[in-house]
Each structure stands twice: as C-alpha cells, then as structure tokens.
Write a protein that holds these residues in place. Sequence first.
Motif, PDB file in Angstrom:
ATOM      1  N   ASP A 166      89.716 -22.407 -35.351  1.00 18.84           N
ATOM      2  CA  ASP A 166      90.765 -21.635 -36.020  1.00 18.84           C
ATOM      3  C   ASP A 166      90.253 -20.838 -37.216  1.00 18.84           C
ATOM      4  O   ASP A 166      90.635 -19.696 -37.432  1.00 18.84           O
ATOM      5  N   TRP A 167      89.411 -21.413 -38.027  1.00 20.68           N
ATOM      6  CA  TRP A 167      88.885 -20.761 -39.234  1.00 20.68           C
ATOM      7  C   TRP A 167      88.068 -19.521 -38.900  1.00 20.68           C
ATOM      8  O   TRP A 167      87.931 -18.636 -39.721  1.00 20.68           O
ATOM      9  N   ARG A 168      87.511 -19.444 -37.705  1.00 18.66           N
ATOM     10  CA  ARG A 168      86.654 -18.309 -37.321  1.00 18.66           C
ATOM     11  C   ARG A 168      87.430 -16.996 -37.244  1.00 18.66           C
ATOM     12  O   ARG A 168      86.838 -15.928 -37.332  1.00 18.66           O
ATOM     13  N   GLN A 169      88.730 -17.060 -37.084  1.00 19.75           N
ATOM     14  CA  GLN A 169      89.540 -15.853 -37.021  1.00 19.75           C
ATOM     15  C   GLN A 169      89.656 -15.181 -38.385  1.00 19.75           C
ATOM     16  O   GLN A 169      89.956 -13.995 -38.472  1.00 19.75           O
TER      17      GLN A 169
ATOM     18  N   ARG B  79      87.214 -15.882 -41.472  1.00 21.46           N
ATOM     19  CA  ARG B  79      86.138 -16.619 -42.141  1.00 21.46           C
ATOM     20  C   ARG B  79      86.246 -16.548 -43.664  1.00 21.46           C
ATOM     21  O   ARG B  79      86.005 -17.539 -44.351  1.00 21.46           O
ATOM     22  N   ILE B  80      86.592 -15.385 -44.190  1.00 24.18           N
ATOM     23  CA  ILE B  80      86.658 -15.216 -45.647  1.00 24.18           C
ATOM     24  C   ILE B  80      87.912 -15.882 -46.215  1.00 24.18           C
ATOM     25  O   ILE B  80      87.836 -16.616 -47.197  1.00 24.18           O
ATOM     26  N   GLY B  81      89.056 -15.643 -45.598  1.00 21.12           N
ATOM     27  CA  GLY B  81      90.286 -16.298 -46.049  1.00 21.12           C
ATOM     28  C   GLY B  81      90.172 -17.808 -45.983  1.00 21.12           C
ATOM     29  O   GLY B  81      90.576 -18.514 -46.921  1.00 21.12           O
ATOM     30  N   SER B  82      89.586 -18.320 -44.896  1.00 22.46           N
ATOM     31  CA  SER B  82      89.422 -19.772 -44.771  1.00 22.46           C
ATOM     32  C   SER B  82      88.433 -20.294 -45.812  1.00 22.46           C
ATOM     33  O   SER B  82      88.578 -21.425 -46.291  1.00 22.46           O
ATOM     34  N   ALA B  83      87.442 -19.486 -46.195  1.00 19.67           N
ATOM     35  CA  ALA B  83      86.516 -19.887 -47.262  1.00 19.67           C
ATOM     36  C   ALA B  83      87.263 -19.991 -48.589  1.00 19.67           C
ATOM     37  O   ALA B  83      87.091 -20.963 -49.335  1.00 19.67           O
ATOM     38  N   HIS B  84      88.107 -19.014 -48.888  1.00 17.13           N
ATOM     39  CA  HIS B  84      88.901 -19.058 -50.121  1.00 17.13           C
ATOM     40  C   HIS B  84      89.817 -20.278 -50.147  1.00 17.13           C
ATOM     41  O   HIS B  84      90.043 -20.864 -51.211  1.00 17.13           O
TER      42      HIS B  84
ATOM     43  N   PRO C 154      84.344 -24.667 -42.652  1.00 16.80           N
ATOM     44  CA  PRO C 154      83.391 -25.777 -42.717  1.00 16.80           C
ATOM     45  C   PRO C 154      81.931 -25.349 -42.838  1.00 16.80           C
ATOM     46  O   PRO C 154      81.063 -26.187 -43.084  1.00 16.80           O
ATOM     47  N   THR C 155      81.643 -24.062 -42.706  1.00 17.09           N
ATOM     48  CA  THR C 155      80.256 -23.614 -42.821  1.00 17.09           C
ATOM     49  C   THR C 155      79.851 -23.291 -44.253  1.00 17.09           C
ATOM     50  O   THR C 155      78.668 -23.155 -44.546  1.00 17.09           O
ATOM     51  N   VAL C 156      80.817 -23.162 -45.149  1.00 18.33           N
ATOM     52  CA  VAL C 156      80.513 -22.777 -46.531  1.00 18.33           C
ATOM     53  C   VAL C 156      79.720 -23.887 -47.221  1.00 18.33           C
ATOM     54  O   VAL C 156      80.144 -25.038 -47.244  1.00 18.33           O
ATOM     55  N   MET C 157      78.584 -23.482 -47.778  1.00 19.83           N
ATOM     56  CA  MET C 157      77.737 -24.417 -48.525  1.00 19.83           C
ATOM     57  C   MET C 157      78.018 -24.330 -50.025  1.00 19.83           C
ATOM     58  O   MET C 157      78.040 -25.347 -50.718  1.00 19.83           O
ATOM     59  N   ARG C 158      78.189 -23.084 -50.523  1.00 20.50           N
ATOM     60  CA  ARG C 158      78.426 -22.884 -51.942  1.00 20.50           C
ATOM     61  C   ARG C 158      79.230 -21.608 -52.158  1.00 20.50           C
ATOM     62  O   ARG C 158      79.111 -20.652 -51.400  1.00 20.50           O
ATOM     63  N   ARG C 159      80.010 -21.612 -53.234  1.00 19.93           N
ATOM     64  CA  ARG C 159      80.672 -20.398 -53.709  1.00 19.93           C
ATOM     65  C   ARG C 159      79.699 -19.738 -54.676  1.00 19.93           C
ATOM     66  O   ARG C 159      79.222 -20.387 -55.608  1.00 19.93           O
TER      67      ARG C 159
ATOM     68  N   ALA D 108      77.084 -19.471 -46.482  1.00 18.86           N
ATOM     69  CA  ALA D 108      77.504 -20.269 -45.330  1.00 18.86           C
ATOM     70  C   ALA D 108      76.328 -20.498 -44.392  1.00 18.86           C
ATOM     71  O   ALA D 108      75.481 -19.615 -44.215  1.00 18.86           O
ATOM     72  N   ILE D 109      76.280 -21.668 -43.802  1.00 20.55           N
ATOM     73  CA  ILE D 109      75.281 -21.920 -42.775  1.00 20.55           C
ATOM     74  C   ILE D 109      75.804 -21.306 -41.474  1.00 20.55           C
ATOM     75  O   ILE D 109      77.019 -21.291 -41.228  1.00 20.55           O
ATOM     76  N   GLY D 110      74.927 -20.760 -40.673  1.00 16.90           N
ATOM     77  CA  GLY D 110      75.336 -20.048 -39.466  1.00 16.90           C
ATOM     78  C   GLY D 110      75.869 -20.956 -38.370  1.00 16.90           C
ATOM     79  O   GLY D 110      75.471 -22.121 -38.267  1.00 16.90           O
ATOM     80  N   ASP D 111      76.748 -20.413 -37.564  1.00 22.80           N
ATOM     81  CA  ASP D 111      77.325 -21.151 -36.433  1.00 22.80           C
ATOM     82  C   ASP D 111      76.269 -21.519 -35.400  1.00 22.80           C
ATOM     83  O   ASP D 111      76.398 -22.498 -34.698  1.00 22.80           O
ATOM     84  N   ARG D 112      75.254 -20.689 -35.263  1.00 23.73           N
ATOM     85  CA  ARG D 112      74.177 -20.896 -34.296  1.00 23.73           C
ATOM     86  C   ARG D 112      72.934 -21.290 -35.063  1.00 23.73           C
ATOM     87  O   ARG D 112      72.579 -20.645 -36.042  1.00 23.73           O
ATOM     88  N   GLN D 113      72.260 -22.314 -34.622  1.00 22.10           N
ATOM     89  CA  GLN D 113      71.089 -22.821 -35.342  1.00 22.10           C
ATOM     90  C   GLN D 113      69.859 -22.901 -34.449  1.00 22.10           C
ATOM     91  O   GLN D 113      69.079 -23.839 -34.538  1.00 22.10           O
ATOM     92  N   PHE D 114      69.654 -21.895 -33.590  1.00 28.54           N
ATOM     93  CA  PHE D 114      68.422 -21.899 -32.792  1.00 28.54           C
ATOM     94  C   PHE D 114      67.214 -21.592 -33.657  1.00 28.54           C
ATOM     95  O   PHE D 114      66.077 -21.903 -33.287  1.00 28.54           O
ATOM     96  N   LEU D 115      67.445 -20.999 -34.825  1.00 33.42           N
ATOM     97  CA  LEU D 115      66.430 -20.886 -35.869  1.00 33.42           C
ATOM     98  C   LEU D 115      66.990 -21.669 -37.056  1.00 33.42           C
ATOM     99  O   LEU D 115      67.809 -21.155 -37.823  1.00 33.42           O
ATOM    100  N   PRO D 116      66.615 -22.934 -37.169  1.00 27.34           N
ATOM    101  CA  PRO D 116      67.244 -23.826 -38.145  1.00 27.34           C
ATOM    102  C   PRO D 116      67.172 -23.288 -39.572  1.00 27.34           C
ATOM    103  O   PRO D 116      66.111 -22.923 -40.067  1.00 27.34           O
ATOM    104  N   GLY D 117      68.361 -23.260 -40.182  1.00 27.41           N
ATOM    105  CA  GLY D 117      68.506 -22.743 -41.534  1.00 27.41           C
ATOM    106  C   GLY D 117      69.177 -21.386 -41.586  1.00 27.41           C
ATOM    107  O   GLY D 117      69.480 -20.879 -42.665  1.00 27.41           O
ATOM    108  N   TYR D 118      69.433 -20.798 -40.410  1.00 28.17           N
ATOM    109  CA  TYR D 118      70.123 -19.502 -40.382  1.00 28.17           C
ATOM    110  C   TYR D 118      71.380 -19.588 -41.239  1.00 28.17           C
ATOM    111  O   TYR D 118      72.182 -20.505 -41.101  1.00 28.17           O
ATOM    112  N   SER D 119      71.520 -18.645 -42.143  1.00 24.24           N
ATOM    113  CA  SER D 119      72.640 -18.636 -43.073  1.00 24.24           C
ATOM    114  C   SER D 119      73.204 -17.230 -43.216  1.00 24.24           C
ATOM    115  O   SER D 119      72.553 -16.251 -42.831  1.00 24.24           O
ATOM    116  N   VAL D 120      74.398 -17.161 -43.779  1.00 21.78           N
ATOM    117  CA  VAL D 120      75.095 -15.891 -43.948  1.00 21.78           C
ATOM    118  C   VAL D 120      75.718 -15.859 -45.343  1.00 21.78           C
ATOM    119  O   VAL D 120      76.266 -16.857 -45.802  1.00 21.78           O
ATOM    120  N   LEU D 121      75.605 -14.711 -46.004  1.00 17.15           N
ATOM    121  CA  LEU D 121      76.332 -14.490 -47.255  1.00 17.15           C
ATOM    122  C   LEU D 121      77.553 -13.654 -46.915  1.00 17.15           C
ATOM    123  O   LEU D 121      77.428 -12.497 -46.507  1.00 17.15           O
TER     124      LEU D 121
END
Length: 161
Positions: A5-8, A10-15, A20-25, A32-45
Amino acid sequence: MIDTDWRQDRIGSAHRGENPTVMRRLPSGFAAIGDRQFLPGYSVLLTDDPAVTRLSDLPRARRMAYLGDMERLAEAVERACRRLDPAFRRVNIEILGNTDPYLHAHIWPRYEWEPADQVRLPVWLYEEEDYWRGERHALAARHDGLRTAIGEELDALGGAA
C-alpha cells in the motif's frame, strides 16, 4: 516485510511514518533502502515534496541541500558496504526520473562479484525477470543488518533532520 500500500505514495507514507524502507529523515528528504537488493545496499534519496519532479524545480539553497544529502547517503552506503563486503568496488549515483515522477536519487553499490558481463554496465541492464521481479532479490528481514549499518553511517556523517 514490505506491504504494497505505501508504494502508491512513497513520499506521503514516509511523512506519515508508514514507509518501511525509510532509514533516516534528512534535511531535504528521506534516505530509503531500495525495494530490490540484488546489489546489497541499494538505496534511494526521496525528496520530501512530491510536487518536485526534477532537481531544477528546487530553489538553489534547497537544491544544494538535496545534493548534500545525496552525497551523504552515497558515502554512508559506501562505508557500510565496504565494511560488510570486501568485494565492494564503488557506488554509482543517478537521478533519472523516468518512471517515478518525483525527484529521487539512486545510490547503487557495485561489487567485484557481479557477473563479468554486467559489472561495468549500468544496473538497468540487469535482466528484468531475474533481478527486478520476484522474491529472490526483494527487500526482506535478511537485509536488516545492512540497513542498520547504512543508518549508523548516516548518523556518523551527521546531518539528520
């Protein structure tokens, strides 16, 4: 681990504290840590304003804050991944915006153990079915240690909101 549900929104759910992917404000957005981790540590600002669709939408001061947060997240990913995997090579940083309309930056760790035909190419060329779909590379509890390590590095680098 991840509800869809939060994926629809992402920013509003972060606020709302529901992403659940948000690591820090951070001052300009959410690490946020990425939904896909085939390269472990993939993250998104993620930007903190869903109306911002590109870097140039931000006034210069906010733009510089966003770029500073992007650099901080990239360094945190680099430090954590280097500590946890001796095959870590580098990070790639991208601001694309071709799929999701809001401003966001991808932080991709790269590793020596990647397939020889992929290691020097953009991550977007990884085969879709194998890497981008299914449960094999989905963010899960097994990534909690990595997520914690990136968060700790962010804290050590300072600049949390």
